[in-house]
Write an enzyme that holds these catalytic residues in place. Structure first.
Site, PDB file in Angstrom:
ATOM      1  CG  ASP A  68      22.677  37.730  29.548  1.00  0.00           C
ATOM      2  OD1 ASP A  68      23.392  38.468  28.866  1.00  0.00           O
ATOM      3  OD2 ASP A  68      23.113  36.896  30.358  1.00  0.00           O
TER       4      ASP A  68
ATOM      5  N   GLY B 180      26.689  41.484  26.497  1.00  0.00           N
ATOM      6  CA  GLY B 180      27.958  42.166  26.630  1.00  0.00           C
ATOM      7  C   GLY B 180      28.981  41.620  25.645  1.00  0.00           C
ATOM      8  CG  ASP B 181      29.876  37.446  24.127  1.00  0.00           C
ATOM      9  OD1 ASP B 181      31.089  37.692  24.146  1.00  0.00           O
ATOM     10  OD2 ASP B 181      29.369  36.374  24.470  1.00  0.00           O
TER      11      ASP B 181
END
Lengths: 1146, 348
Positions: free
Chosen positions: A385, A660-661
């Site tokens: 992540d 998720g960026d």
């Protein structure tokens, strides 16, 4: 009491019934006090090994078959069951504890018109609960009302999707009216229909029927479990889904029992061994049949056949089972227990490692799963992540370029003195800056500098919060903005308060109120934002900040020289991995602006094409800007991230970043932590939005011909479509990076594109997937697991990483951050990403090597031990006569040989931790599974067979037809047994000595101790006293004394040891000379200590650093989120004439 | 807010730090000896082992050359008797047979007399377990592992019970020295042939005022000619369960071919130095049938040295292993030198 009926479209009655029962408690434990024993035993006997030993035990109870005393099986079995049972009990106890902790969190529930403190677990569907600021959301709630205007509620979804920026939820107007009125809330009587529980975080559909009217419900009105309430004093919610039905729990997926590849290999090997065992028993059984027919039949004079046996073949059949009992030690029951103990021990080392302890938040590393250690030494793919894992999620204003002058130094140079901001009472004490010349410039009232910071304090959508005078807290949609405003604040341009029409700034101690005339908000196309303000002096100014690529097009031609200088600075900043923004301003003409604002108003109220019209207007006014300078923000990486990534890459581990960026941010981080760099041939970006686009993009990227039908891998795949497909590793013709967006990924993960995605992605050194959902993260991991025979590791910190952590072979959670969700579902957790290299390269590697050494030795020693029986069968009429004393058989695995091998598997180090970090290539053999695989197993087996031959035939030859030096006979069964077992024990002890490369005191103690214990126990068991007390159990009386005093016995023992060990020594030495493994080369490497320097020579321009959502712009201008009264800043400084502009935006 | 971790020393409340102990054990820094297989350790180990093995091997071979061993297979020579014994109804008929042999030179030192059996599976599992150690300790046993030779049909227990005892070797072998056409019986020792522990600990007679009463209520095993308390009527301490022939037989052999010590030559009179050269006769009372299962019987005379009886195996094995180790040592040296040359060549 608040009553709501919650209906699901499908099977309504059943669901109503179920969901009224459904409370909010979570249960992860397995047993309770009473069910433990039966359930646990049942589970344990489901393990094939334990069931097998139970079967053996039953065999032993049949007198015709029993070839060993019952205790040889019962003692180990009971011990094994007890050890596993205790371990399970402790595990379950801990689960009970953690369940209890979560279930007992307090929450306020509305009961009979009163708010009562309840435990989480007692909350039921349909309850109305009250949450306060910073509370965790208890269950999935329908937002009813809140303290904020328009019943807005701010939440942080970090635990859900990893985004730390605030999100706004708004209640229905009809429920917002309920407010805080407990009476009304109690009387609230509606009916909610919603979809069945699912795991979609961003979707919810339902209806609320209230007083006969229906209202549509969507995700905007839902507060999901796992979120945190922020900036909202209180809010009320109606529980829709509770406990296991919440989206969070639905998303966390099923806990699958993870097994390591060694486990799977071991199971295969055990089956192979069973087959081998059956074969041996078959041979011996046939041998027995023939012997009984040929000799035994005639020998009946002295030894009649056993009762019931009437033919040689029946005797052979019985003997088959007798030999199953005798030879069962090839798969000793202690194997599984020892493996568990070793894993447990190696897990403790992880918990105890001070080098993985993070003092700042007092977090040691933690091995939460204790059964996966050796897999850590075999990782080939890491899925990481970004936010919170690679980065600290802290933005730092680090440098800037103002009017062609560059200021600031990177915070990494800690020797520098921090700038003293004491002149500014409103400064944020946490802010640090290291360039004093900038402060000087501010103090000297340098005009561009002042204008620069004024811009930063005006042009943003940050919300201030001032609960105590002077204690300002900014709520920013993206941390970047917060960083810029904080910087301005510290340099003396304090953004203090805002109303829909004004912005209050304290400029160098002087409060000024700017009128906010328009916010030209950010979006993904514009990549910039502007504000138009009127200063107290009456000047009209447009302030703009945005991505350099965009903004440079809009500059006035007079700034060309400044543009060049600034570009230079920008390149410099970007090269350091900073996120840059260019800022510019423009003085506006009053008349022009009045005309523009009129058109703006028209456009913003237009019903058709509003967006287009507005953006046209924006473009019109945002031109001929005057360049002011640039800002550089450091998205602070965690300490040591680039170094860690470099080391891991050297260890041949591929790193995929799943975030998720948005794409720019992700790539930016990719560059700053050295994942991507300019040495790469190319970085492919896949952002197609249809399936065909994605296919084309994937195909043209690399090895275009590999997607032709003639490509051998393709052909191979078409041929064997049913088999599980494993893609072989391919070699790329250069170093590539791949960036793929979540949207494209959705297409790429569809059936036919999967394969191409995997092949392309695996050819790249680095893969970055941006804007992916939690589910997609898991899918990507699943994809690699499916097509690559490789061990995967997922590391993350948020609830959005949970699915990926659970899917990967090994999940690692970053602990100590806000959410604990990732940690709770992880197998290992620690506080900093950089500890990953120690976890893998040191602990993983050691665990793997130890486990492999253990298995090699364990199989060897049991083959050597057991096969002697096989050879003896040929000399004892295949009668299942054991070579050794029964007690020796019982104690061999449990006492005599268990500790030395445990000692080795707990302490062994082929190279120390320093070297395994310095030479990451030492990690590669683990990935390739070189230290324990089928070939190695066959080698162990052959070595075992060889040793057993020596161990049988040397004593046999030495004893055959000879006598002792005093003339008495020596070749009796008991002396032979003692001699064989002594040879065996010394040989395996020497062998463990050879295998041990790190002799600690404990190893010495274990090895010498085991040998001594063997002799001590042997002499005790063969003593007069034991015989006189337990006559039937210890018939070997006197054997030790009489046999071990004979010189030829010792000569035979010495010869067996020499013949067993010396070839191994020679073989190992020659192998290390001719085909050295990386760890064999260490001595020669140690002379050449490598110099480590990290290069960061990126000339890449970094992108616009904003969150990927629309700003709060509209919300601010509408005034919806303003409190009626801001306690401090607005009083006194509020200019009376600002009232005119009220409600303009509404 | 429930935050699991907090700063260790904030807010006055000091929680014990969760920092792991800095002990060598927990940090895996225990001091250790790290042996490695280097040329400096491998070569000496091969050469030294090789030299040692060669020396021991040669020594063993030389020593066993001084041994005397004479083994006579009398199963064929006494074929009449064997035939007689094939029919079990003749069990009480005596049968004698003589075997002559000549010693060309004197045998000096202790001379041991063994009987050897071939193809007799004393190591068969069911045979090995068919005994009662408790009974042989003189205890009264109800439960025993003696199947199928526990009791007679009428319930009388056998003493001693079990297949081992029942099949006890019961030939009597006497050695005669033919001196000047008169046969002198060579004096032999019946006792001191078994392990001290067996004789004194493992085997005891039941306690009673005399031996026959001690065995009252029991019967001899079916194949025996006389009850256990008549095994040696001359020597009370060699009778019953402590009879050394029984004790030696009860110590079952590891292999189907074995020898057991039968008698030792008593060194008195003309046999004080051993057996003088000359003609000898074994006079054998043939009771033990072996032909049915193709067994063979031997009588053996042998002397011993420090390394035991005559057995060329160890000597040869040592010489072979020593040679192999030394040769391997040379091979390793050669490979090592070659590799080093290559390495230095590349380094240039």
């Amino acid at each position: 009491m608040g009553c709501a009926v919650i209906l699901f479209p499908v099977l309504p009655i059943l669901f109503i019934f179920l969901f009224f029962l459904q409370n909010n408690s979570i249960k992860t434990s397995k047993y309770n006090f009473f069910t433990f024993l039966p359930l646990n035993l049942f589970e344990q006997f489901q393990r094939i090994a334990n069931a097998y030993f139970l079967f053996l035990l039953i065999l032993q109870l049949i007198p015709q078959i029993s070839s060993l005393a019952w205790f040889t099986t019962v003692v180990p079995l009971v011990l094994v069951l007890a050890v596993s049972g205790v371990k399970d009990a402790i595990d379950d106890f801990n689960r009970h504890k953690s369940d209890k902790h979560v279930n007992n969190r307090p929450v306020q529930v509305l009961i009979n018109g009163m708010l009562k403190d309840e435990k989480w677990m007692n909350v039921q569907v349909g309850d109305i609960i009250k949450l306060e600021n910073n509370n965790f959301v208890t269950a999935d709630l329908l937002l009813l009302s809140s303290s904020e205007p328009h019943s807005l509620t701010y939440i942080e979804t970090a635990e859900l999707d990893g985004e730390t920026n605030l999100k706004v939820k708004q209640a229905l107007t009809v429920t917002a009216e309920l407010g805080e009125d407990l009476q009304k809330l109690t009387e609230f009587n509606g009916e909610v229909k919603c979809e069945a529980p699912n795991n979609k975080l961003d979707k919810f559909t339902g209806t609320l029927t209230l007083r006969g009217e229906k209202y549509a419900l969507d995700n905007e009105k839902m507060l999901l479990r796992g979120c945190t309430i922020r900036n909202t004093e209180w809010c009320f919610g109606l529980v829709i889904y509770a406990g296991p039905d919440t989206k969070l729990m639905q998303n966390s997926g099923k806990t699958t029992f993870k097994r390591t590849s060694i486990d799977r290999l071991m199971n295969v090997l055990v089956l192979v061994i069973f087959a081998f065992l059956a074969l041996m028993c078959l041979i011996l059984a046939i041998g027995n049949g023939i012997w009984e027919y040929d000799k035994g039949y005639y020998f009946q004079v002295y030894l009649p056949w056993a009762e019931g046996v009437n033919s040689a073949s029946y005797s052979g059949f019985l003997m088959f089972w007798s030999y199953v009992i005798i030879l069962n030690t090839v798969v000793p029951i202690s194997l599984y227990v020892s493996v568990e103990i070793i894993r447990l021990g190696n897990s403790f080392y992880i918990d105890w490692d001070r080098k993985m302890y993070y003092p700042l938040n007092d977090t040691p590393a933690q091995a939460r799963t204790t059964t996966l250690n050796e897999e850590l030494g075999q990782i080939k793919y890491i899925f990481s992540d970004k936010t919170g894992t690679l980065t600290q999620n802290i933005m730092c204003f680090n440098k800037c370029s103002i009017n062609g002058k560059s200021y600031g130094m990177l915070s990494t140079c800690l020797i520098l003195r921090k700038v003293d901001f004491s002149y500014n009472q409103l400064a944020d004490p946490k802010f640090a800056f290291y360039d004093h010349s900038l402060v000087e410039a501010v103090k000297l009232s340098d005009v561009p500098t002042h204008r620069f910071f004024r811009l930063l304090s005006l042009c943003h959508t940050v919300m201030p919060e001032e609960k105590k005078e002077g204690n300002l807290v900014y709520q920013a949609q993206s941390p970047d903005e917060g960083a810029l405003v904080t910087a301005a604040r510290n340099f003396g341009f304090v953004f203090r308060a805002r109303t829909p029409e004004t912005i209050t700034i304290v400029e160098m101690g002087e409060t000024k109120i700017y009128k906010l005339l328009a916010i030209l908000d950010f979006n993904n196309v514009r990549k910039r934002m502007s504000v138009i303000v009127r200063s107290p002096e009456g000047d009209l100014t447009l302030y703009c900040k945005g991505a350099d690529t965009i903004l440079y097009e809009l500059l006035h031609s007079s700034c060309d020289t400044l543009k060049e200088e600034t570009t230079e600075h920008l390149n410099e900043f970007a090269g350091e991995g900073l996120r840059t923004l260019v800022v510019a301003y423009k003085n506006l003409d009053e008349d022009y602006f009045q005309e523009w604002i009129r058109r703006h108003h028209e456009a913003s109220t237009a019903l058709e094409g509003r967006e287009d019209k507005l953006s046209e207007l924006y473009e019109e006014i945002e031109k001929d800007l005057m360049l002011l300078g640039a800002t550089a923000i450091e998205d602070k990486l965690q300490d040591g991230v680039p170094q860690t990534i470099e080391t891991l890459a050297k260890a041949n581990i591929k790193i995929w970043v799943l975030t998720g960026d948005k794409q720019e941010t992700a790539m930016n981080i990719g560059y700053s932590c050295n994942l991507l760099n300019d040495d790469m041939e190319d970085v492919f970006i896949i952002e197609g939005s249809t399936s065909d686009d994605v296919l084309n993009e994937l195909r043209k990227k690399m090895k275009p011909d590999s997607f032709l039908d003639s490509d051998e891998i393709n052909i191979q795949f078409e041929k064997s479509s049913k088999k599980p497909k494993i893609i072989p590793d391919e070699q790329a013709n250069g170093v590539y990076g791949l960036v793929i967006t979540g949207h494209s990924l959705a297409y790429a993960l569809e059936g036919n594109l999967e394969l191409e995605l995997v092949r392309t992605a695996c050819l790249c050194k680095v893969v970055i997937c941006c804007r992916v959902t939690p589910l997609q993260k898991a899918q990507v991991v699943e994809l690699v697991k499916k097509y690559k025979k490789a061990v995967t590791l997922a590391i993350g910190d948020g609830a959005n990483d949970v699915s990926m952590i659970k899917t990967a072979h090994i999940g690692v959670g970053i602990s100590g951050q806000e959410g604990m969700q990732a940690v709770l579902s992880s197998d290992f957790s620690f506080a900093q990403f950089r500890y990953l290299q120690r976890l893998l390269l040191v602990h993983g590697r050691w665990s793997y090597i130890r486990m492999c050494k253990f298995l090699k030795y364990f199989f060897y020693k049991n083959f050597a031990f057991t096969l002697v029986h096989f050879w003896y069968g040929f000399f004892s009429g295949f009668s299942a006569q054991t070579v050794y004393d029964e007690w020796f058989i019982t104690l061999y695995n449990l006492v005599y040989t268990s500790l030395p091998v445990l000692g080795m598997s707990l302490f062994d180090q082929d190279v120390d931790d320093r070297w395994s970090m310095l030479f990451p290539q030492l990690y590669v053999p683990g990935q390739q599974n070189l230290y324990f695989n089928k070939t190695v197993f066959v080698k162990c087996m052959l070595q075992g067979i060889y040793s057993s031959l020596i161990l049988f035939f040397i004593p046999y030859g030495a004893m055959y037809n000879t006598m002792r030096s005093d003339g008495k006979a020596i070749a009796d069964y008991q002396s032979f047994a003692l001699m064989a077992q002594t040879c065996l024990l010394i040989v395996v002890s020497v062998q463990i000595g050879l295998d041990t490369s790190y002799w600690t005191v404990v190893n010495q103690f274990f090895i010498w101790g085991s040998l001594s214990v063997y002799f001590a126990i042997t002499f005790t068991m063969y003593s007069d006293g034991m015989y006189l007390i337990f006559t039937a159990s210890f018939p070997f009386i006197g054997t030790a004394r009489n046999t071990l005093s004979q010189p030829n016995v010792w000569l035979a023992i010495f010869l067996s040891i020499t013949l067993c060990v010396l070839p191994v020594v020679g073989f190992r030495f020659l192998k290390a000379q001719l085909k050295p493994t990386p760890s064999d080369k260490i001595p020669s490497w140690q002379s050449q200590v490598p110099t480590r320097r990290l290069r960061r020579t990126s000339t890449r321009r970094s992108g616009y650093a904003f969150s990927h959502q629309h700003g709060f712009g509209a919300l601010i201008m509408s005034g919806r989120n303003m409190r009626p009264k801001s306690p401090f800043a607005t009083t006194g400084t509020f200019s009376p004439n600002s009232d005119k502009h009220k409600h303009k935006g509404l | 807010v429930n935050k699991q971790y907090s700063f260790p020393t904030q807010g006055g409340e000091t929680r014990p730090s969760r920092c792991p102990d800095n002990s060598a054990f927990k940090q895996q820094k225990l001091p250790a000896w790290k042996p490695q297989l280097t040329i400096a350790t491998v070569l000496p180990s091969f050469f030294l082992t090789g030299a040692f093995c060669l020396a021991v091997g040669v020594c063993l071979i030389l020593v066993s050359a001084c041994l005397f061993l004479s083994q006579i297979d009398y199963s064929d020579k006494c074929s009449d008797c064997s035939k007689l014994r094939e029919n079990s109804s003749n069990w009480n008929k005596e049968c004698y047979c003589s075997v002559n042999f000549t010693l060309k030179e004197d045998i000096l030192g202790d001379v041991f007399m063994y009987y050897g059996l071939q193809n007799f599976y004393q190591n068969h599992r069911r045979y090995v377990i068919s005994r009662s150690d408790a009974q042989l300790l003189g205890r009264n046993v109800n439960r025993s592992y003696c199947a199928p030779f526990t009791t007679y049909r009428n319930g009388t227990p056998m003493a001693p019970c079990g297949a081992i005892a029942n099949s006890m070797f019961n030939d009597t072998i006497d050695l005669f020295y033919n001196l000047n056409s008169s046969a002198i019986q060579v004096p032999v020792l019946k006792t001191g042939n078994s392990w001290w522990t067996d004789k004194n600990v493992k085997f005891r007679n039941p306690k009673s005022y005399n031996l026959s009463s001690a065995f009252a209520g029991t019967a001899r095993p079916p194949y025996w000619h006389k009850p256990v308390y008549l095994l040696d009527e001359e020597d009370e301490r060699n009778n019953g369960y402590v009879n050394e022939d029984l004790i030696i037989w009860m110590r079952v052999s590891a292999f189907a071919t074995f020898r057991n010590l039968y008698r030792r030559v008593k060194r008195i009179r003309q046999f004080a130095d051993g057996l003088p050269a000359g003609n000898y006769t074994f006079r054998i009372s043939y009771n033990f049938p072996v032909t049915k299962f193709k067994g063979r019987k031997h009588v053996i005379l042998s002397t011993v040295v420090w390394s035991g009886g005559s057995n060329p195996f160890l000597g040869i094995a040592y010489v072979v292993s020593g040679t192999a180790a030394t040769l391997t040592g040379f091979v390793i040296t050669a490979i090592h030198l070659k590799l080093r040359k290559k390495k230095t060549y590349f380094q240039k």
